[in-house]
Motif scaffolding. Structure first.
Motif, PDB file in Angstrom:
ATOM      1  N   GLN A  31     -57.942 -97.688  24.919  1.00  0.00           N
ATOM      2  CA  GLN A  31     -57.951 -99.126  24.469  1.00  0.00           C
ATOM      3  C   GLN A  31     -56.567 -99.670  24.510  1.00  0.00           C
ATOM      4  O   GLN A  31     -55.951-100.675  25.042  1.00  0.00           O
ATOM      5  CB  GLN A  31     -58.435 -99.268  23.235  1.00  0.00           C
ATOM      6  CG  GLN A  31     -58.838-100.552  22.694  1.00  0.00           C
ATOM      7  CD  GLN A  31     -59.174-102.113  23.406  1.00  0.00           C
ATOM      8  OE1 GLN A  31     -60.476-101.656  24.486  1.00  0.00           O
ATOM      9  NE2 GLN A  31     -58.672-102.899  24.214  1.00  0.00           N
ATOM     10  N   ALA A  32     -55.739 -98.517  24.197  1.00  0.00           N
ATOM     11  CA  ALA A  32     -53.990 -98.881  24.616  1.00  0.00           C
ATOM     12  C   ALA A  32     -53.343 -99.119  25.856  1.00  0.00           C
ATOM     13  O   ALA A  32     -52.538-100.143  25.828  1.00  0.00           O
ATOM     14  CB  ALA A  32     -53.295 -97.792  23.800  1.00  0.00           C
ATOM     15  N   VAL A  33     -54.472 -98.429  26.653  1.00  0.00           N
ATOM     16  CA  VAL A  33     -53.773 -98.761  28.342  1.00  0.00           C
ATOM     17  C   VAL A  33     -54.219 -99.306  28.692  1.00  0.00           C
ATOM     18  O   VAL A  33     -53.678 -99.993  29.300  1.00  0.00           O
ATOM     19  CB  VAL A  33     -54.766 -97.447  29.195  1.00  0.00           C
ATOM     20  CG1 VAL A  33     -54.249 -97.104  30.645  1.00  0.00           C
ATOM     21  CG2 VAL A  33     -53.928 -95.530  28.417  1.00  0.00           C
ATOM     22  N   HIS A  34     -55.810 -99.851  28.505  1.00  0.00           N
ATOM     23  CA  HIS A  34     -56.021-100.865  29.345  1.00  0.00           C
ATOM     24  C   HIS A  34     -55.064-102.616  28.150  1.00  0.00           C
ATOM     25  O   HIS A  34     -54.985-103.296  29.006  1.00  0.00           O
ATOM     26  CB  HIS A  34     -58.054-101.854  28.013  1.00  0.00           C
ATOM     27  CG  HIS A  34     -58.199-102.845  28.382  1.00  0.00           C
ATOM     28  ND1 HIS A  34     -58.923-103.214  29.095  1.00  0.00           N
ATOM     29  CD2 HIS A  34     -58.736-103.882  27.121  1.00  0.00           C
ATOM     30  CE1 HIS A  34     -59.408-104.405  29.253  1.00  0.00           C
ATOM     31  NE2 HIS A  34     -59.076-104.646  27.524  1.00  0.00           N
ATOM     32  N   ASP A  35     -54.827-102.319  27.572  1.00  0.00           N
ATOM     33  CA  ASP A  35     -54.184-103.320  27.127  1.00  0.00           C
ATOM     34  C   ASP A  35     -53.136-103.274  27.825  1.00  0.00           C
ATOM     35  O   ASP A  35     -52.982-104.631  28.129  1.00  0.00           O
ATOM     36  CB  ASP A  35     -53.665-103.397  25.777  1.00  0.00           C
ATOM     37  CG  ASP A  35     -55.185-103.906  24.485  1.00  0.00           C
ATOM     38  OD1 ASP A  35     -56.167-104.486  25.006  1.00  0.00           O
ATOM     39  OD2 ASP A  35     -55.083-103.806  23.002  1.00  0.00           O
ATOM     40  N   ALA A  42     -48.458-110.816  32.868  1.00  0.00           N
ATOM     41  CA  ALA A  42     -47.777-111.607  32.677  1.00  0.00           C
ATOM     42  C   ALA A  42     -46.130-110.662  33.320  1.00  0.00           C
ATOM     43  O   ALA A  42     -45.420-111.405  33.617  1.00  0.00           O
ATOM     44  CB  ALA A  42     -47.626-111.931  31.524  1.00  0.00           C
ATOM     45  N   MET A  43     -46.349-109.278  33.424  1.00  0.00           N
ATOM     46  CA  MET A  43     -44.955-109.234  33.645  1.00  0.00           C
ATOM     47  C   MET A  43     -44.458-109.081  35.245  1.00  0.00           C
ATOM     48  O   MET A  43     -43.983-109.600  35.963  1.00  0.00           O
ATOM     49  CB  MET A  43     -45.152-107.372  33.408  1.00  0.00           C
ATOM     50  CG  MET A  43     -45.153-106.628  31.948  1.00  0.00           C
ATOM     51  SD  MET A  43     -43.657-107.202  31.047  1.00  0.00           S
ATOM     52  CE  MET A  43     -43.816-106.219  30.535  1.00  0.00           C
ATOM     53  N   TYR A  51     -49.070-114.859  25.823  1.00  0.00           N
ATOM     54  CA  TYR A  51     -49.755-114.084  25.204  1.00  0.00           C
ATOM     55  C   TYR A  51     -50.007-112.434  24.147  1.00  0.00           C
ATOM     56  O   TYR A  51     -49.771-111.448  23.877  1.00  0.00           O
ATOM     57  CB  TYR A  51     -51.322-114.921  24.862  1.00  0.00           C
ATOM     58  CG  TYR A  51     -51.882-114.176  23.710  1.00  0.00           C
ATOM     59  CD1 TYR A  51     -51.716-114.158  22.385  1.00  0.00           C
ATOM     60  CD2 TYR A  51     -53.085-113.042  23.935  1.00  0.00           C
ATOM     61  CE1 TYR A  51     -52.392-114.026  21.078  1.00  0.00           C
ATOM     62  CE2 TYR A  51     -54.049-112.352  22.659  1.00  0.00           C
ATOM     63  CZ  TYR A  51     -53.333-113.097  21.750  1.00  0.00           C
ATOM     64  OH  TYR A  51     -54.148-112.235  20.587  1.00  0.00           O
ATOM     65  N   SER A  52     -50.488-111.876  26.337  1.00  0.00           N
ATOM     66  CA  SER A  52     -50.874-110.275  25.908  1.00  0.00           C
ATOM     67  C   SER A  52     -49.558-109.268  25.959  1.00  0.00           C
ATOM     68  O   SER A  52     -49.673-109.184  25.597  1.00  0.00           O
ATOM     69  CB  SER A  52     -51.054-110.247  28.075  1.00  0.00           C
ATOM     70  OG  SER A  52     -50.118-110.508  28.958  1.00  0.00           O
ATOM     71  N   ILE A  53     -48.705-110.198  26.231  1.00  0.00           N
ATOM     72  CA  ILE A  53     -46.925-109.611  25.931  1.00  0.00           C
ATOM     73  C   ILE A  53     -47.080-109.370  24.561  1.00  0.00           C
ATOM     74  O   ILE A  53     -46.358-108.611  23.719  1.00  0.00           O
ATOM     75  CB  ILE A  53     -45.891-109.552  26.991  1.00  0.00           C
ATOM     76  CG1 ILE A  53     -46.154-109.428  27.929  1.00  0.00           C
ATOM     77  CG2 ILE A  53     -44.606-108.819  26.196  1.00  0.00           C
ATOM     78  CD1 ILE A  53     -45.230-109.712  29.318  1.00  0.00           C
ATOM     79  N   PHE A  57     -46.902-105.200  21.217  1.00  0.00           N
ATOM     80  CA  PHE A  57     -46.185-106.066  20.740  1.00  0.00           C
ATOM     81  C   PHE A  57     -46.361-106.468  18.971  1.00  0.00           C
ATOM     82  O   PHE A  57     -45.557-106.134  18.044  1.00  0.00           O
ATOM     83  CB  PHE A  57     -45.050-105.994  20.717  1.00  0.00           C
ATOM     84  CG  PHE A  57     -44.419-104.795  22.192  1.00  0.00           C
ATOM     85  CD1 PHE A  57     -44.027-103.740  22.197  1.00  0.00           C
ATOM     86  CD2 PHE A  57     -44.351-105.774  23.272  1.00  0.00           C
ATOM     87  CE1 PHE A  57     -44.239-103.160  22.900  1.00  0.00           C
ATOM     88  CE2 PHE A  57     -44.261-105.524  24.465  1.00  0.00           C
ATOM     89  CZ  PHE A  57     -44.272-103.633  24.157  1.00  0.00           C
ATOM     90  N   ASP A  58     -46.908-107.085  18.514  1.00  0.00           N
ATOM     91  CA  ASP A  58     -47.318-108.046  17.315  1.00  0.00           C
ATOM     92  C   ASP A  58     -47.769-106.639  15.836  1.00  0.00           C
ATOM     93  O   ASP A  58     -48.560-106.462  16.266  1.00  0.00           O
ATOM     94  CB  ASP A  58     -48.531-109.349  17.303  1.00  0.00           C
ATOM     95  CG  ASP A  58     -48.382-109.853  16.055  1.00  0.00           C
ATOM     96  OD1 ASP A  58     -47.638-109.228  15.271  1.00  0.00           O
ATOM     97  OD2 ASP A  58     -49.738-110.799  16.008  1.00  0.00           O
TER      98      ASP A  58
END
Length: 191
Positions: A31-35, A42-43, A51-53, A57-58
């Motif tokens: 899931q972390a790799v997916h996110d 965006a990168m 938002y995705s970035i 890190f939120d």
């Protein structure tokens, strides 16, 4: 008779075998790799306000432990009558760091070898170093940030190496285009 004494050695922990560690951490890592991969568009645009970035890190972005009711046999025993527990939230990045390290450490075949000498842990720590740089830059919320984009590309290469070492599909396989269950899985197989 004398009471049995436990040494607290390597088997004192709950997750000591590779299949059990896979079952425990594969979902969270996937899931972390997916996110992490969702940040890609965006990168490319070098927009650190996307938002995705920001969500990755939120510190309040992800529910790590859902709230549970704390009643006894259906009866609330608290004086204030509030038996709803509190959820634990954290950033996907912090959860990724923890689960990647624990999964990497599970691939240790020799208990005499310190974790920092394992190739899996080395790859994870190299990835963490790159993404920590990204996190510092992302907090500045720049609209054009080529430096952070370059660090992201380097991190992708390291992440691919890590995924290979922990027996997960590469980032370009299409496997990470779906959401994953982050709870303990039913099996140690990739689903």
């Amino acid at each position: 008779a004398d009471a049995a004494q436990a040494s607290g050695g390597a088997t004192a922990g709950r997750y000591t075998t590779i299949p059990i560690a896979k079952r425990r951490y594969y979902g969270r890592v996937q899931q972390a790799v997916h996110d992490f991969l969702l940040m890609g568009p965006a990168m490319v645009e070098q927009d650190m306000t996307a938002y995705s970035i920001q969500h990755f890190f939120d510190p309040q972005g992800v529910v790590v432990v859902p709230a549970k009711r704390k009643d006894v046999n259906g009866q609330c025993t608290k004086k204030d009558g509030d038996c709803k527990g509190k959820e634990i939230r954290d950033s996907r990045w912090n959860d990724m760091k923890a689960s990647m390290y624990l999964l990497a450490n599970a691939f240790r075949t020799d208990q005499q070898k310190p974790p920092d000498r394992l190739p899996t842990v080395k790859a994870a720590k190299a990835f963490f170093k790159q993404v920590d740089v990204m996190e510092k830059n992302v907090k500045k919320k720049k609209k054009k940030d080529a430096e952070t984009t370059a660090v992201y590309v380097e991190a992708l290469d390291i992440l691919d190496t890590y995924l290979d070492l922990v027996e997960l599909p590469p980032i370009d396989s299409g496997h990470y285009e779906q959401e994953f269950d982050t709870l303990v899985g039913e099996s140690a197989r990739i689903t």
